[in-house]
Design a protein around this motif. Structure first.
Motif, mmCIF file in Angstrom:
data_model
loop_
_atom_site.group_PDB
_atom_site.id
_atom_site.type_symbol
_atom_site.label_atom_id
_atom_site.label_comp_id
_atom_site.label_asym_id
_atom_site.label_seq_id
_atom_site.Cartn_x
_atom_site.Cartn_y
_atom_site.Cartn_z
ATOM 1 N N ASN A 57 0.819 -1.213 0.000
ATOM 2 C CA ASN A 57 0.000 0.000 0.000
ATOM 3 C C ASN A 57 0.854 1.265 0.000
ATOM 4 O OD1 ASN A 57 -2.571 -1.193 -0.075
ATOM 5 N ND2 ASN A 57 -2.647 -1.441 2.140
ATOM 6 N N ILE A 58 1.964 1.236 0.722
ATOM 7 C CA ILE A 58 2.866 2.381 0.748
ATOM 8 C C ILE A 58 3.469 2.619 -0.631
ATOM 9 C CG2 ILE A 58 5.116 3.177 1.597
ATOM 10 C CD1 ILE A 58 4.351 1.926 4.307
ATOM 11 N N VAL A 59 3.901 1.549 -1.272
ATOM 12 C CA VAL A 59 4.498 1.660 -2.603
ATOM 13 C C VAL A 59 3.479 2.228 -3.590
ATOM 14 C CG1 VAL A 59 5.455 0.355 -4.545
ATOM 15 C CG2 VAL A 59 6.187 -0.165 -2.195
ATOM 16 N N ARG A 60 2.235 1.756 -3.521
ATOM 17 C CA ARG A 60 1.196 2.266 -4.411
ATOM 18 C C ARG A 60 0.886 3.728 -4.108
ATOM 19 N NH1 ARG A 60 -2.471 -3.105 -3.424
ATOM 20 N NH2 ARG A 60 -1.486 -4.442 -4.986
ATOM 21 N N GLY A 72 -3.873 -4.925 4.806
ATOM 22 C CA GLY A 72 -2.803 -4.299 5.579
ATOM 23 C C GLY A 72 -3.257 -3.975 6.994
ATOM 24 N N THR A 73 -2.302 -3.725 7.880
ATOM 25 C CA THR A 73 -2.628 -3.421 9.270
ATOM 26 C C THR A 73 -2.947 -1.950 9.471
ATOM 27 O OG1 THR A 73 -0.351 -2.932 9.952
ATOM 28 C CG2 THR A 73 -1.040 -5.241 9.995
ATOM 29 N N LEU A 74 -2.591 -1.109 8.498
ATOM 30 C CA LEU A 74 -2.794 0.334 8.608
ATOM 31 C C LEU A 74 -3.901 0.800 7.672
ATOM 32 C CD1 LEU A 74 0.963 1.458 8.540
ATOM 33 C CD2 LEU A 74 -0.477 1.094 10.560
ATOM 34 N N SER A 75 -4.732 1.714 8.158
ATOM 35 C CA SER A 75 -5.774 2.296 7.318
ATOM 36 C C SER A 75 -5.146 3.244 6.303
ATOM 37 C CB SER A 75 -6.775 3.072 8.186
ATOM 38 O OG SER A 75 -6.140 4.217 8.747
ATOM 39 N N ALA A 76 -5.930 3.686 5.337
ATOM 40 C CA ALA A 76 -5.422 4.618 4.329
ATOM 41 C C ALA A 76 -4.926 5.902 4.985
ATOM 42 C CB ALA A 76 -6.518 4.923 3.310
ATOM 43 N N GLU A 77 -5.630 6.382 6.002
ATOM 44 C CA GLU A 77 -5.224 7.599 6.699
ATOM 45 C C GLU A 77 -3.916 7.372 7.473
ATOM 46 O OE1 GLU A 77 -8.215 6.175 6.878
ATOM 47 O OE2 GLU A 77 -9.295 7.600 5.591
ATOM 48 N N GLU A 78 -3.819 6.216 8.120
ATOM 49 C CA GLU A 78 -2.595 5.902 8.865
ATOM 50 C C GLU A 78 -1.399 5.768 7.939
ATOM 51 O OE1 GLU A 78 -4.196 3.423 12.749
ATOM 52 O OE2 GLU A 78 -4.144 2.424 10.795
ATOM 53 N N LEU A 79 -1.628 5.260 6.731
ATOM 54 C CA LEU A 79 -0.529 5.134 5.768
ATOM 55 C C LEU A 79 0.043 6.502 5.418
ATOM 56 C CD1 LEU A 79 -1.717 2.448 3.193
ATOM 57 C CD2 LEU A 79 0.259 2.296 4.695
ATOM 58 N N GLU A 80 -0.830 7.470 5.213
ATOM 59 C CA GLU A 80 -0.380 8.837 4.903
ATOM 60 C C GLU A 80 0.530 9.346 6.020
ATOM 61 O OE1 GLU A 80 -0.868 10.734 2.310
ATOM 62 O OE2 GLU A 80 -2.638 9.988 1.221
ATOM 63 N N GLN A 81 0.111 9.136 7.248
ATOM 64 C CA GLN A 81 0.889 9.591 8.395
ATOM 65 C C GLN A 81 2.199 8.822 8.513
ATOM 66 O OE1 GLN A 81 -1.743 9.124 11.731
ATOM 67 N NE2 GLN A 81 -3.271 10.549 10.928
ATOM 68 N N GLU A 82 2.117 7.528 8.246
ATOM 69 C CA GLU A 82 3.290 6.672 8.410
ATOM 70 C C GLU A 82 4.390 7.025 7.419
ATOM 71 O OE1 GLU A 82 4.958 3.549 10.786
ATOM 72 O OE2 GLU A 82 3.171 4.794 10.969
ATOM 73 N N THR A 83 4.026 7.358 6.198
ATOM 74 C CA THR A 83 5.037 7.704 5.197
ATOM 75 C C THR A 83 5.749 9.002 5.547
ATOM 76 O OG1 THR A 83 3.309 8.767 3.852
ATOM 77 C CG2 THR A 83 3.875 6.491 3.322
ATOM 78 N N ALA A 84 5.065 9.879 6.281
ATOM 79 C CA ALA A 84 5.673 11.152 6.678
ATOM 80 C C ALA A 84 6.424 11.028 8.002
ATOM 81 C CB ALA A 84 4.588 12.232 6.796
ATOM 82 N N HIS A 85 5.818 10.302 8.948
ATOM 83 C CA HIS A 85 6.421 10.143 10.275
ATOM 84 C C HIS A 85 6.241 8.702 10.742
ATOM 85 C CE1 HIS A 85 6.763 14.501 10.475
ATOM 86 N NE2 HIS A 85 5.482 14.593 10.157
ATOM 87 N N PRO A 86 7.125 7.801 10.315
ATOM 88 C CA PRO A 86 6.992 6.374 10.670
ATOM 89 C C PRO A 86 6.962 6.166 12.177
ATOM 90 C CG PRO A 86 8.653 6.700 8.974
ATOM 91 C CD PRO A 86 8.296 8.060 9.478
ATOM 92 N N ALA A 87 5.957 5.395 12.630
ATOM 93 C CA ALA A 87 5.850 5.129 14.058
ATOM 94 C C ALA A 87 5.287 3.743 14.355
ATOM 95 C CB ALA A 87 4.968 6.188 14.726
ATOM 96 N N LYS A 88 4.469 3.225 13.461
ATOM 97 C CA LYS A 88 3.775 1.974 13.729
ATOM 98 C C LYS A 88 4.408 0.763 13.044
ATOM 99 C CE LYS A 88 -0.705 4.115 14.642
ATOM 100 N NZ LYS A 88 -2.156 4.135 14.328
#
Length: 281
Positions: A57-60, A72-88
């Motif tokens: 999902n991150i690659v896409r 995936g374990t992360l929602s679409a909103e969480e993915l946006e946050q994760e790509t900017a500030h990885p935490a989960k």
């Protein structure tokens, strides 16, 4: 450390599948229900198992294409946050995301950025899984990486491009794929399924059939890797590996998906599992 057994959970997997079918096969719901029944440690293992789809999902997302995969374990909103500030995500994946995103990040010079982000993330993912305390996860992800590398290597060779540039991770299999000029890359003795994979990949006449044949190899491997596991987390993950395949085919080709669903349900019998378990004991 002894593995925890989930007698009621595994015995009820057939009902989970039947309930999902009654309202439309819902793999994410099956995963969520199973997750509730697991111990804290096994939940972490389950989450790592499904982190593969987070990477997809991150690659896409980075490429601005493709549909979001709900496995995936992360929602679409969480993915946006994760790509900017990885935490989960696992720390190794977070470091890679940070290094690719920010030249000022402390990890920038510690991460090899000469390859595509997807290759770096998946290589790190497989390395993390290789250190897992769960045998099925270790062996399944090692198999999955080899399977995908064999497919990629065959395609690269047929197109006249460098095989080494499409492989994920290292190791003996990757080295053989990158260096061997043999038709089977010299892997027939090491990977019993290599001929099946190459025959499937070589068939360009029917792409759906090619994908089906490769997923049949995955299905068979999930059985092989859990042959003597009946009620532990290995058995649960083996079942979910098949659920993931059914989920994919329900959207790719509903007819094939239905056949795989019936195969999934047909292989679940609480009575047979208990009998086999008692024989083992």
């Amino acid at each position: 450390m002894f593995a925890r057994n989930y007698y009621s959970l595994v015995a009820g997997l057939r009902e989970y599948s039947l309930e999902a079918e009654a309202k439309g096969f819902d793999a994410p719901e099956i995963v969520a229900r199973i997750r509730e029944e697991l111990s804290r440690g096994d939940r972490r293992t389950l989450d790592l198992f499904y982190t593969y789809y987070d990477i997809e999902n991150i690659v896409r997302l980075k490429a601005g294409r493709g549909r979001f995969n709900p496995l995936g374990t992360l929602s679409a909103e969480e993915l946006e946050q994760e790509t900017a500030h990885p935490a989960k995500l696992p720390a190794a994946l977070g470091r890679i995301l940070s290094a690719y995103a920010d030249p000022e990040n402390p990890d920038f010079d510690e991460v090899d950025r000469t390859q595509a982000l997807s290759r770096s993330l998946f290589a790190a993912y497989y390395e993390v899984c290789a250190r897992s305390g769960c045998r099925f996860l270790r062996e399944w992800t090692a198999f999955d990486r080899n399977l995908r590398n064999v497919c990629a290597a065959y395609v690269a060779r047929s197109r006249g491009t460098a095989v080494a540039d499409v492989l994920v991770g290292g190791g003996d299999v990757a080295d053989a794929l990158a260096r061997s000029s043999a038709a089977d890359f010299g892997l027939k003795g090491e990977l019993g399924y290599v001929d099946q994979v190459m025959a499937a990949v070589a068939d360009e006449s029917n792409l759906i059939d090619k994908e089906r044949r490769i997923d049949n190899i995955r299905w068979a491997m999930s059985d092989e890797l859990s042959t003597f596991d009946y009620f532990d987390v290995n058995a649960v993950l083996a079942y979910l590996a098949k659920v993931n395949i059914v989920h994919r085919w329900m959207s790719l080709d509903p007819r094939q998906g239905r056949q795989m669903y019936e195969r999934l349900v047909g292989g679940l019998s609480a009575g047979e599992l208990i009998a086999k378990f008692e024989e083992k004991e």
